[in-house]
Design a protein around this motif. Structure first.
Motif, PDB file in Angstrom:
ATOM      1  N   ALA A  42       0.845  -1.200   0.000  1.00 40.90           N
ATOM      2  CA  ALA A  42       0.000   0.000   0.000  1.00 40.90           C
ATOM      3  C   ALA A  42       0.877   1.245   0.000  1.00 40.90           C
ATOM      4  O   ALA A  42       0.574   2.227  -0.690  1.00 40.90           O
ATOM      5  N   ASP A  43       1.983   1.209   0.759  1.00 42.69           N
ATOM      6  CA  ASP A  43       2.916   2.345   0.779  1.00 42.69           C
ATOM      7  C   ASP A  43       3.505   2.601  -0.607  1.00 42.69           C
ATOM      8  O   ASP A  43       3.657   3.753  -1.019  1.00 42.69           O
ATOM      9  N   ARG A  44       3.844   1.533  -1.340  1.00 44.16           N
ATOM     10  CA  ARG A  44       4.406   1.691  -2.694  1.00 44.16           C
ATOM     11  C   ARG A  44       3.432   2.430  -3.606  1.00 44.16           C
ATOM     12  O   ARG A  44       3.824   3.339  -4.344  1.00 44.16           O
ATOM     13  N   VAL A  45       2.165   2.035  -3.553  1.00 42.45           N
ATOM     14  CA  VAL A  45       1.167   2.665  -4.422  1.00 42.45           C
ATOM     15  C   VAL A  45       0.921   4.105  -3.965  1.00 42.45           C
ATOM     16  O   VAL A  45       0.808   5.016  -4.792  1.00 42.45           O
ATOM     17  N   ARG A  46       0.853   4.332  -2.644  1.00 45.20           N
ATOM     18  CA  ARG A  46       0.682   5.702  -2.132  1.00 45.20           C
ATOM     19  C   ARG A  46       1.840   6.598  -2.556  1.00 45.20           C
ATOM     20  O   ARG A  46       1.645   7.757  -2.915  1.00 45.20           O
ATOM     21  N   ASN A  47       3.063   6.064  -2.517  1.00 44.35           N
ATOM     22  CA  ASN A  47       4.235   6.843  -2.944  1.00 44.35           C
ATOM     23  C   ASN A  47       4.147   7.229  -4.412  1.00 44.35           C
ATOM     24  O   ASN A  47       4.551   8.328  -4.799  1.00 44.35           O
ATOM     25  N   LEU A  48       3.622   6.329  -5.246  1.00 43.83           N
ATOM     26  CA  LEU A  48       3.418   6.672  -6.663  1.00 43.83           C
ATOM     27  C   LEU A  48       2.428   7.814  -6.795  1.00 43.83           C
ATOM     28  O   LEU A  48       2.595   8.709  -7.628  1.00 43.83           O
ATOM     29  N   CYS A  49       1.398   7.810  -5.964  1.00 44.97           N
ATOM     30  CA  CYS A  49       0.403   8.882  -5.993  1.00 44.97           C
ATOM     31  C   CYS A  49       1.029  10.199  -5.571  1.00 44.97           C
ATOM     32  O   CYS A  49       0.846  11.222  -6.238  1.00 44.97           O
ATOM     33  N   GLU A  50       1.764  10.185  -4.488  1.00 43.92           N
ATOM     34  CA  GLU A  50       2.332  11.418  -3.956  1.00 43.92           C
ATOM     35  C   GLU A  50       3.467  11.977  -4.808  1.00 43.92           C
ATOM     36  O   GLU A  50       3.719  13.171  -4.795  1.00 43.92           O
ATOM     37  N   SER A  51       4.138  11.111  -5.566  1.00 49.30           N
ATOM     38  CA  SER A  51       5.237  11.586  -6.413  1.00 49.30           C
ATOM     39  C   SER A  51       4.733  12.237  -7.698  1.00 49.30           C
ATOM     40  O   SER A  51       5.446  13.012  -8.322  1.00 49.30           O
ATOM     41  N   GLY A  52       3.514  11.889  -8.121  1.00 48.73           N
ATOM     42  CA  GLY A  52       2.977  12.433  -9.370  1.00 48.73           C
ATOM     43  C   GLY A  52       3.645  11.862 -10.605  1.00 48.73           C
ATOM     44  O   GLY A  52       3.473  12.379 -11.705  1.00 48.73           O
ATOM     45  N   GLU A  53       4.375  10.778 -10.440  1.00 49.14           N
ATOM     46  CA  GLU A  53       5.110  10.157 -11.553  1.00 49.14           C
ATOM     47  C   GLU A  53       4.145   9.562 -12.578  1.00 49.14           C
ATOM     48  O   GLU A  53       3.180   8.890 -12.219  1.00 49.14           O
ATOM     49  N   ALA A  54       4.405   9.828 -13.841  1.00 50.64           N
ATOM     50  CA  ALA A  54       3.622   9.236 -14.925  1.00 50.64           C
ATOM     51  C   ALA A  54       4.325   7.957 -15.367  1.00 50.64           C
ATOM     52  O   ALA A  54       5.541   7.938 -15.545  1.00 50.64           O
ATOM     53  N   MET A  55       3.567   6.889 -15.504  1.00 52.24           N
ATOM     54  CA  MET A  55       4.140   5.596 -15.880  1.00 52.24           C
ATOM     55  C   MET A  55       3.163   4.852 -16.780  1.00 52.24           C
ATOM     56  O   MET A  55       1.990   5.209 -16.840  1.00 52.24           O
ATOM     57  N   TYR A  56       3.656   3.865 -17.455  1.00 56.17           N
ATOM     58  CA  TYR A  56       2.802   3.100 -18.359  1.00 56.17           C
ATOM     59  C   TYR A  56       2.093   1.986 -17.606  1.00 56.17           C
ATOM     60  O   TYR A  56       2.638   1.398 -16.679  1.00 56.17           O
ATOM     61  N   PHE A  57       0.857   1.726 -18.009  1.00 57.49           N
ATOM     62  CA  PHE A  57       0.042   0.643 -17.471  1.00 57.49           C
ATOM     63  C   PHE A  57       0.012  -0.426 -18.556  1.00 57.49           C
ATOM     64  O   PHE A  57      -0.413  -0.159 -19.682  1.00 57.49           O
ATOM     65  N   VAL A  58       0.497  -1.615 -18.226  1.00 62.85           N
ATOM     66  CA  VAL A  58       0.636  -2.692 -19.206  1.00 62.85           C
ATOM     67  C   VAL A  58      -0.208  -3.881 -18.772  1.00 62.85           C
ATOM     68  O   VAL A  58      -0.155  -4.295 -17.604  1.00 62.85           O
ATOM     69  N   LEU A  59      -0.987  -4.431 -19.697  1.00 61.84           N
ATOM     70  CA  LEU A  59      -1.750  -5.654 -19.475  1.00 61.84           C
ATOM     71  C   LEU A  59      -1.503  -6.584 -20.647  1.00 61.84           C
ATOM     72  O   LEU A  59      -1.580  -6.154 -21.802  1.00 61.84           O
ATOM     73  N   CYS A  60      -1.225  -7.827 -20.360  1.00 61.29           N
ATOM     74  CA  CYS A  60      -1.002  -8.849 -21.403  1.00 61.29           C
ATOM     75  C   CYS A  60       0.019  -8.366 -22.426  1.00 61.29           C
ATOM     76  O   CYS A  60      -0.190  -8.503 -23.631  1.00 61.29           O
ATOM     77  N   ASN A  61       1.100  -7.778 -21.967  1.00 62.06           N
ATOM     78  CA  ASN A  61       2.196  -7.304 -22.818  1.00 62.06           C
ATOM     79  C   ASN A  61       1.787  -6.197 -23.778  1.00 62.06           C
ATOM     80  O   ASN A  61       2.453  -5.973 -24.775  1.00 62.06           O
ATOM     81  N   GLN A  62       0.681  -5.503 -23.509  1.00 63.71           N
ATOM     82  CA  GLN A  62       0.275  -4.375 -24.339  1.00 63.71           C
ATOM     83  C   GLN A  62       0.051  -3.155 -23.456  1.00 63.71           C
ATOM     84  O   GLN A  62      -0.571  -3.255 -22.399  1.00 63.71           O
ATOM     85  N   THR A  63       0.552  -2.028 -23.902  1.00 61.31           N
ATOM     86  CA  THR A  63       0.356  -0.783 -23.178  1.00 61.31           C
ATOM     87  C   THR A  63      -1.100  -0.359 -23.291  1.00 61.31           C
ATOM     88  O   THR A  63      -1.683  -0.381 -24.375  1.00 61.31           O
ATOM     89  N   VAL A  64      -1.692   0.023 -22.171  1.00 60.75           N
ATOM     90  CA  VAL A  64      -3.077   0.477 -22.156  1.00 60.75           C
ATOM     91  C   VAL A  64      -3.078   1.967 -22.483  1.00 60.75           C
ATOM     92  O   VAL A  64      -2.479   2.771 -21.776  1.00 60.75           O
ATOM     93  N   GLY A  65      -3.737   2.327 -23.562  1.00 54.62           N
ATOM     94  CA  GLY A  65      -3.829   3.726 -23.969  1.00 54.62           C
ATOM     95  C   GLY A  65      -2.599   4.209 -24.716  1.00 54.62           C
ATOM     96  O   GLY A  65      -1.611   3.509 -24.865  1.00 54.62           O
ATOM     97  N   GLN A  66      -2.693   5.456 -25.175  1.00 56.41           N
ATOM     98  CA  GLN A  66      -1.600   6.066 -25.922  1.00 56.41           C
ATOM     99  C   GLN A  66      -0.560   6.698 -25.025  1.00 56.41           C
ATOM    100  O   GLN A  66       0.578   6.854 -25.415  1.00 56.41           O
ATOM    101  N   TYR A  67      -0.971   7.103 -23.834  1.00 56.58           N
ATOM    102  CA  TYR A  67      -0.116   7.902 -22.965  1.00 56.58           C
ATOM    103  C   TYR A  67       0.132   7.194 -21.641  1.00 56.58           C
ATOM    104  O   TYR A  67      -0.579   6.252 -21.288  1.00 56.58           O
ATOM    105  N   PRO A  68       1.110   7.687 -20.884  1.00 62.99           N
ATOM    106  CA  PRO A  68       1.312   7.127 -19.543  1.00 62.99           C
ATOM    107  C   PRO A  68       0.162   7.527 -18.615  1.00 62.99           C
ATOM    108  O   PRO A  68      -0.683   8.353 -18.981  1.00 62.99           O
ATOM    109  N   TRP A  69       0.168   6.959 -17.411  1.00 62.43           N
ATOM    110  CA  TRP A  69      -0.885   7.186 -16.422  1.00 62.43           C
ATOM    111  C   TRP A  69      -0.248   7.685 -15.132  1.00 62.43           C
ATOM    112  O   TRP A  69       0.871   7.300 -14.786  1.00 62.43           O
ATOM    113  N   ALA A  70      -0.968   8.516 -14.409  1.00 62.41           N
ATOM    114  CA  ALA A  70      -0.536   8.979 -13.088  1.00 62.41           C
ATOM    115  C   ALA A  70      -1.565   8.488 -12.071  1.00 62.41           C
ATOM    116  O   ALA A  70      -2.771   8.453 -12.355  1.00 62.41           O
ATOM    117  N   VAL A  71      -1.086   8.091 -10.888  1.00 61.82           N
ATOM    118  CA  VAL A  71      -1.990   7.665  -9.826  1.00 61.82           C
ATOM    119  C   VAL A  71      -2.599   8.925  -9.220  1.00 61.82           C
ATOM    120  O   VAL A  71      -1.905   9.729  -8.603  1.00 61.82           O
TER     121      VAL A  71
END
Length: 179
Positions: free
Chosen positions: A108-137
């Motif tokens: 839970a701390d790892r996910v909260r840290n991603l939220c608080e950092s504002g870091e944009a990252m890619y969301f991948v499912l089944c070896n395919q990137t979801v959407g055109q752009y990265p995602w922020a928590v």
């Protein structure tokens, strides 16, 4: 199909159907040996299921919206004017349990840290990137379900909301082949 003559039962049907079930069979065998094939990832968080560890999510929802301006008219209903697309949103729930090989507090701390950092990252499912752009928590909500007699969290659920992160020059962040 002469090569199928020595194979009987369900595997013959699977092979005749174009070997469509074998990857799932191999995934199951890997899991029974304590190994896992990743389901996907969000930045450095890898979603996986094996006989030793379960880190996955449920209730995945993806929302797309349009932006409209409302122009009020005297004596009539307001008029809508289409402005453009809004950023997409993804929500899901993760159940983090010590009995499934996960440290709920640390995860839970790892996910909260991603939220608080504002870091944009890619969301991948089944070896395919979801959407055109990265995602922020955008947000993380936590519900602690079970605590042991020493005050350690045994099971918790977190609700995660991701927002599409469109860079200042949209062409710079596009990914080919996204879902």
């Amino acid at each position: 199909m002469p090569f199928l003559s020595g194979i009987s039962g369900s595997y013959q049907k699977k092979l005749a159907a174009g070997l469509s079930m074998l990857p799932g069979d191999w995934r199951g065998k890997l899991s029974s040996w304590g190994l896992s094939a990743p389901i996907g990832s969000l930045g450095n968080i890898v979603f996986e299921v094996s006989s030793r560890k379960v880190r996955t999510f449920r209730d995945l929802k993806r929302t797309h919206k349009a932006r409209f301006a409302t122009h009020n008219l005297i004596g009539n209903k307001p008029m809508l004017e289409y402005i453009g697309p809004d950023v997409a949103e993804i929500t899901f729930t993760m159940q983090l349990s010590a009995s499934l090989g996960i440290n709920p507090t640390a995860e839970a701390d790892r996910v909260r840290n991603l939220c608080e950092s504002g870091e944009a990252m890619y969301f991948v499912l089944c070896n395919q990137t979801v959407g055109q752009y990265p995602w922020a928590v955008e947000s993380v909500g936590e519900s602690v379900d079970t605590i042991d007699n020493n005050g350690r969290v045994i099971m918790t659920q977190i609700d995660v909301t991701l927002k599409e992160y469109v860079p200042s020059s949209p062409a710079a962040g596009t990914v080919q082949g996204g879902v």
